[in-house]
Design a protein around this motif. Structure first.
Motif, PDB file in Angstrom:
ATOM      1  N   LEU A  26       0.069  -7.452  54.146  1.00  0.00           N
ATOM      2  CA  LEU A  26      -1.216  -6.573  53.569  1.00  0.00           C
ATOM      3  C   LEU A  26      -1.113  -6.192  52.062  1.00  0.00           C
ATOM      4  O   LEU A  26      -0.155  -5.747  51.578  1.00  0.00           O
ATOM      5  N   SER A  27      -2.199  -6.850  51.266  1.00  0.00           N
ATOM      6  CA  SER A  27      -2.167  -6.588  49.954  1.00  0.00           C
ATOM      7  C   SER A  27      -2.647  -5.062  49.580  1.00  0.00           C
ATOM      8  O   SER A  27      -3.006  -4.459  50.448  1.00  0.00           O
ATOM      9  N   THR A  28      -2.206  -4.992  48.412  1.00  0.00           N
ATOM     10  CA  THR A  28      -2.471  -3.650  47.930  1.00  0.00           C
ATOM     11  C   THR A  28      -3.714  -3.521  47.268  1.00  0.00           C
ATOM     12  O   THR A  28      -4.388  -2.332  46.817  1.00  0.00           O
ATOM     13  N   ASN A  29      -4.300  -4.661  47.061  1.00  0.00           N
ATOM     14  CA  ASN A  29      -5.704  -5.036  46.425  1.00  0.00           C
ATOM     15  C   ASN A  29      -6.806  -4.557  47.465  1.00  0.00           C
ATOM     16  O   ASN A  29      -6.742  -5.242  48.491  1.00  0.00           O
ATOM     17  N   PRO A  30      -7.469  -3.517  47.464  1.00  0.00           N
ATOM     18  CA  PRO A  30      -8.500  -3.178  48.204  1.00  0.00           C
ATOM     19  C   PRO A  30      -9.580  -4.135  48.996  1.00  0.00           C
ATOM     20  O   PRO A  30      -9.468  -4.377  50.223  1.00  0.00           O
ATOM     21  N   VAL A  31     -10.000  -5.158  48.039  1.00  0.00           N
ATOM     22  CA  VAL A  31     -10.877  -6.156  48.741  1.00  0.00           C
ATOM     23  C   VAL A  31     -10.119  -6.806  49.302  1.00  0.00           C
ATOM     24  O   VAL A  31     -10.468  -7.656  50.301  1.00  0.00           O
ATOM     25  N   PHE A  32      -8.891  -7.581  48.801  1.00  0.00           N
ATOM     26  CA  PHE A  32      -8.243  -8.640  49.410  1.00  0.00           C
ATOM     27  C   PHE A  32      -7.761  -7.931  50.799  1.00  0.00           C
ATOM     28  O   PHE A  32      -7.662  -8.765  51.861  1.00  0.00           O
ATOM     29  N   ALA A  33      -7.112  -6.748  50.640  1.00  0.00           N
ATOM     30  CA  ALA A  33      -6.865  -6.306  51.948  1.00  0.00           C
ATOM     31  C   ALA A  33      -7.938  -6.178  53.203  1.00  0.00           C
ATOM     32  O   ALA A  33      -7.762  -6.260  54.150  1.00  0.00           O
ATOM     33  N   TRP A  34      -9.057  -5.661  52.667  1.00  0.00           N
ATOM     34  CA  TRP A  34     -10.250  -5.756  53.649  1.00  0.00           C
ATOM     35  C   TRP A  34     -10.565  -7.230  54.156  1.00  0.00           C
ATOM     36  O   TRP A  34     -10.799  -7.375  55.490  1.00  0.00           O
ATOM     37  N   LEU A  35     -10.442  -8.272  53.379  1.00  0.00           N
ATOM     38  CA  LEU A  35     -10.643  -9.620  53.617  1.00  0.00           C
ATOM     39  C   LEU A  35      -9.605 -10.022  54.772  1.00  0.00           C
ATOM     40  O   LEU A  35      -9.615 -10.677  55.748  1.00  0.00           O
ATOM     41  N   GLN A  36      -8.063  -9.618  54.661  1.00  0.00           N
ATOM     42  CA  GLN A  36      -7.006  -9.789  55.589  1.00  0.00           C
ATOM     43  C   GLN A  36      -7.370  -9.066  56.819  1.00  0.00           C
ATOM     44  O   GLN A  36      -7.238  -9.653  57.820  1.00  0.00           O
ATOM     45  N   ASN A  37      -7.729  -8.059  56.550  1.00  0.00           N
ATOM     46  CA  ASN A  37      -8.261  -7.249  58.019  1.00  0.00           C
ATOM     47  C   ASN A  37      -9.321  -7.779  58.855  1.00  0.00           C
ATOM     48  O   ASN A  37      -8.877  -8.093  60.136  1.00  0.00           O
ATOM     49  N   LYS A  38     -10.180  -8.397  58.077  1.00  0.00           N
ATOM     50  CA  LYS A  38     -11.327  -9.051  58.843  1.00  0.00           C
ATOM     51  C   LYS A  38     -10.704 -10.326  59.374  1.00  0.00           C
ATOM     52  O   LYS A  38     -11.378 -10.769  60.423  1.00  0.00           O
ATOM     53  N   ALA A  39     -10.081 -10.966  58.494  1.00  0.00           N
ATOM     54  CA  ALA A  39      -9.507 -12.408  59.246  1.00  0.00           C
ATOM     55  C   ALA A  39      -8.604 -12.181  60.327  1.00  0.00           C
ATOM     56  O   ALA A  39      -8.398 -13.351  60.783  1.00  0.00           O
ATOM     57  N   ASN A  40      -7.701 -11.176  60.257  1.00  0.00           N
ATOM     58  CA  ASN A  40      -6.694 -11.093  61.236  1.00  0.00           C
ATOM     59  C   ASN A  40      -6.901 -11.669  62.480  1.00  0.00           C
ATOM     60  O   ASN A  40      -6.029 -12.332  63.205  1.00  0.00           O
ATOM     61  N   PRO A  41      -7.803 -11.137  63.365  1.00  0.00           N
ATOM     62  CA  PRO A  41      -7.904 -11.385  64.701  1.00  0.00           C
ATOM     63  C   PRO A  41      -8.292 -12.852  64.932  1.00  0.00           C
ATOM     64  O   PRO A  41      -7.570 -13.645  65.840  1.00  0.00           O
ATOM     65  N   GLY A  85      -1.085 -17.743  65.307  1.00  0.00           N
ATOM     66  CA  GLY A  85      -0.134 -16.769  65.771  1.00  0.00           C
ATOM     67  C   GLY A  85       0.565 -15.933  64.901  1.00  0.00           C
ATOM     68  O   GLY A  85       1.714 -15.512  64.819  1.00  0.00           O
ATOM     69  N   CYS A  86      -0.346 -15.570  63.763  1.00  0.00           N
ATOM     70  CA  CYS A  86      -0.053 -14.917  62.405  1.00  0.00           C
ATOM     71  C   CYS A  86      -0.671 -13.693  62.135  1.00  0.00           C
ATOM     72  O   CYS A  86      -2.003 -13.887  62.091  1.00  0.00           O
ATOM     73  N   HIS A  87       0.076 -12.403  61.888  1.00  0.00           N
ATOM     74  CA  HIS A  87      -0.400 -11.396  61.454  1.00  0.00           C
ATOM     75  C   HIS A  87      -0.817 -11.436  60.092  1.00  0.00           C
ATOM     76  O   HIS A  87       0.271 -11.759  59.313  1.00  0.00           O
ATOM     77  N   GLN A  88      -1.832 -11.032  59.674  1.00  0.00           N
ATOM     78  CA  GLN A  88      -2.115 -11.185  57.976  1.00  0.00           C
ATOM     79  C   GLN A  88      -2.225  -9.936  57.529  1.00  0.00           C
ATOM     80  O   GLN A  88      -2.172  -9.786  56.438  1.00  0.00           O
ATOM     81  N   ASN A  89      -1.975  -8.889  58.175  1.00  0.00           N
ATOM     82  CA  ASN A  89      -2.346  -7.323  57.663  1.00  0.00           C
ATOM     83  C   ASN A  89      -1.063  -6.502  57.955  1.00  0.00           C
ATOM     84  O   ASN A  89      -1.170  -5.371  57.925  1.00  0.00           O
ATOM     85  N   ARG A  90       0.099  -6.906  58.292  1.00  0.00           N
ATOM     86  CA  ARG A  90       1.304  -6.128  58.349  1.00  0.00           C
ATOM     87  C   ARG A  90       1.690  -5.560  56.951  1.00  0.00           C
ATOM     88  O   ARG A  90       1.835  -6.362  56.040  1.00  0.00           O
TER      89      ARG A  90
END
Length: 211
Positions: free
Chosen positions: A150-165, A172-177
């Protein structure tokens, strides 16, 4: 379904996912790529009796000394087939173990260097894997990690959370740990960190804290 039964289903699903990706993982790295440069920077510190976790197709083998003694673990039989080919190409001494890293049986206090590159994103229990690294490495050994999260950049972190599922199901890879939080809460002593890509990719040089 029992808890253990559900865990086995999840592991088997992951093995199938990574089996399907083995051909892509086996492609040579472009020497001008970010991926190549980060691996080279981290792995030039590797020495002695090396344990590589989730070895994949053997991408890291090109960065090891020719006289290194390597134990390589992965639960994907097709990845291991690819890694055997790479080990032969690099003329390396590698012992392969087909096993789930969370359950692999390895000798405690044996290895000079324990390595994980881009694998903490995939384990069901990354905390368990970090604890096992500390058991396997020698008291004066080193743990080398290249991990994304998980990035410390809020916009990029939002995208990571959205793409994670989607990416978890497909790759087979978590984007937001939160990798730095996971490592910081473990028994690893962090000696050095370098972070890239909006603080989403980390090189970590560590050693066991409780030995």
């Amino acid at each position: 379904m029992s808890q253990s039964g559900g865990w086995e289903v999840e592991i088997n699903r992951q093995i199938q996912l990574f089996d399907k990706q083995a051909k892509r993982y086996a492609k040579p790295l472009n020497q001008n790529s970010f991926n190549y440069r980060l691996r080279k920077k981290l792995l030039q510190s590797a020495n002695g009796d090396i344990l590589e976790l989730s070895v994949g197709a053997g991408t890291n083998f090109q960065f090891y000394s020719k006289d290194a003694k390597i134990t390589a673990v992965d639960f994907s039989p097709i990845m291991i087939e690819r890694a055997r080919i790479r080990a032969a190409q690099e003329t390396l001494d590698v012992v392969f173990l087909k096993a789930n890293v969370e359950e692999a049986e390895l000798e405690d206090n044996r290895f000079d260097t324990v390595i994980s590159t881009l694998s903490l994103c995939s384990y069901p229990n990354p905390e368990k894997v970090l604890a096992r690294m500390v058991h396997w490495v020698k008291p004066d050994g080193q743990i080398l990690l290249m991990e994304h999260g998980l990035s410390t950049n809020p916009v990029f972190a939002w995208l990571q959370n959205k793409a994670n599922p989607f990416l978890l199901k497909r790759l087979g890879c978590h984007q937001n740990r939160d990798i730095l939080k996971l490592v910081g809460a473990s028994s690893l002593r962090i000696n050095k960190i370098e972070s890239f890509w909006l603080n989403s990719v980390h090189l970590i040089w560590a050693s066991p804290r409780n030995k």
